[in-house]
Design a protein around this motif. Structure first.
Motif, PDB file in Angstrom:
ATOM      1  N   THR A  88      -7.540  47.380 -35.830  1.00 18.77           N
ATOM      2  CA  THR A  88      -6.740  46.610 -34.879  1.00 18.77           C
ATOM      3  C   THR A  88      -7.376  46.703 -33.505  1.00 18.77           C
ATOM      4  N   TRP A  89      -7.634  45.555 -32.887  1.00 13.69           N
ATOM      5  CA  TRP A  89      -8.205  45.505 -31.539  1.00 13.69           C
ATOM      6  C   TRP A  89      -7.280  44.688 -30.650  1.00 13.69           C
ATOM      7  N   GLU A  90      -7.303  45.021 -29.391  1.00 16.89           N
ATOM      8  CA  GLU A  90      -6.629  44.211 -28.382  1.00 16.89           C
ATOM      9  C   GLU A  90      -7.591  43.060 -28.075  1.00 16.89           C
ATOM     10  N   GLU A 101      -3.801  40.420 -27.087  1.00 20.31           N
ATOM     11  CA  GLU A 101      -2.854  40.723 -28.150  1.00 20.31           C
ATOM     12  C   GLU A 101      -3.530  41.573 -29.219  1.00 20.31           C
ATOM     13  N   GLU A 102      -2.789  42.544 -29.735  1.00 24.60           N
ATOM     14  CA  GLU A 102      -3.323  43.379 -30.814  1.00 24.60           C
ATOM     15  C   GLU A 102      -3.332  42.586 -32.113  1.00 24.60           C
ATOM     16  N   LYS A 104      -4.810  42.551 -36.230  1.00 19.02           N
ATOM     17  CA  LYS A 104      -5.380  43.319 -37.330  1.00 19.02           C
ATOM     18  C   LYS A 104      -6.383  42.456 -38.092  1.00 19.02           C
TER      19      LYS A 104
END
Ligand code: NI
Length: 172
Positions: A88-90, A101-102, A104
Motif C-alpha cells: 500500500t502506497w500513498e 490516497e492510500e 493497495k
C-alpha cells in the motif's frame, strides 16, 4: 518540445482506452518528448499519454530522487505479465491535483514493453517502481485512482480536485 495540458478528473478523455502503437513514427517520438517535458515540469514521477488526451499505449516513469540523475523509462504497448504480493502506497496523480490516497496494489510486477527505439524489453519491478507501472498502466485502460477506493473516498477526492481547481483559478 512542448509542455502539454494535463487533463484533470473528471475529464471524460481520461476514461478512454488507449490504442496500441503500430509503428514508432517521428510523431510518436515527438509525443514522447512532449510527455517527458510535461512530466518533469509538473513535476511528476509518471505520465500516461491518455492524461494529455492522446489515446496511445505509451507511458513514462522516472522515479529518481531530486539529487539523483534522471532515469527516464519509456513504455510503449506495455503489458503486465505477472503480479505478486501486495503493498500500500500513498499515491498521487497529476490528473488529481492536491489529492493523495492510500491504494493497495501488487508488490512486484513483471512488465513487457517496447522502448523508444521500438526494442522489446522486460522489467521486474518492486516498491515504488511497481506502483508507478501499475498506476500508469491503469491510465491506458481508462482506470483511475478513484476506481481503487470506496464510494465515500471517491466523492471526497472529486471534491478536493474541484476545490484545488477553483483555488488555482482564483489566484491566477
Ligand atoms: Ni496518474
Amino acid at each position: 518540445m512542448a509542455i502539454r495540458t494535463i487533463l484533470h478528473y473528471p475529464d471524460p478523455r481520461l476514461r478512454e482506452k488507449a490504442r496500441p502503437v503500430e509503428r514508432i513514427t517521428p510523431d510518436l517520438l515527438k509525443l514522447i518528448d512532449d510527455m517527458a517535458e510535461t512530466m518533469y515540469a509538473a513535476p511528476g514521477v509518471g505520465l500516461a499519454a491518455t492524461q494529455i488526451g492522446e489515446p496511445h499505449r505509451v507511458f513514462l516513469i522516472d522515479i529518481a530522487g531530486e539529487d539523483e540523475p534522471s532515469d527516464l523509462k519509456v513504455f510503449i504497448n506495455p503489458e503486465i505479465t505477472s503480479r505478486d504480493g501486495t503493498q500500500t502506497w500513498e499515491e498521487g496523480c497529476l490528473s488529481f491535483p492536491g489529492v493523495t490516497e492510500e491504494i493497495k496494489r501488487a508488490e512486484r510486477v513483471t512488465v513487457r514493453a517496447l522502448d523508444r527505439d521500438g526494442k522489446p524489453f522486460e522489467l521486474e519491478a518492486d516498491g515504488l517502481l511497481a506502483v508507478a507501472v501499475q498506476h500508469e498502466n491503469d491510465h491506458l485502460d481508462g482506470v483511475l485512482m478513484v476506481d481503487h477506493v470506496g464510494p465515500l473516498k471517491k466523492r471526497l477526492m472529486a471534491r478536493k480536485v474541484q476545490k484545488h481547481g477553483a483555488t488555482r483559478r482564483a489566484s491566477n
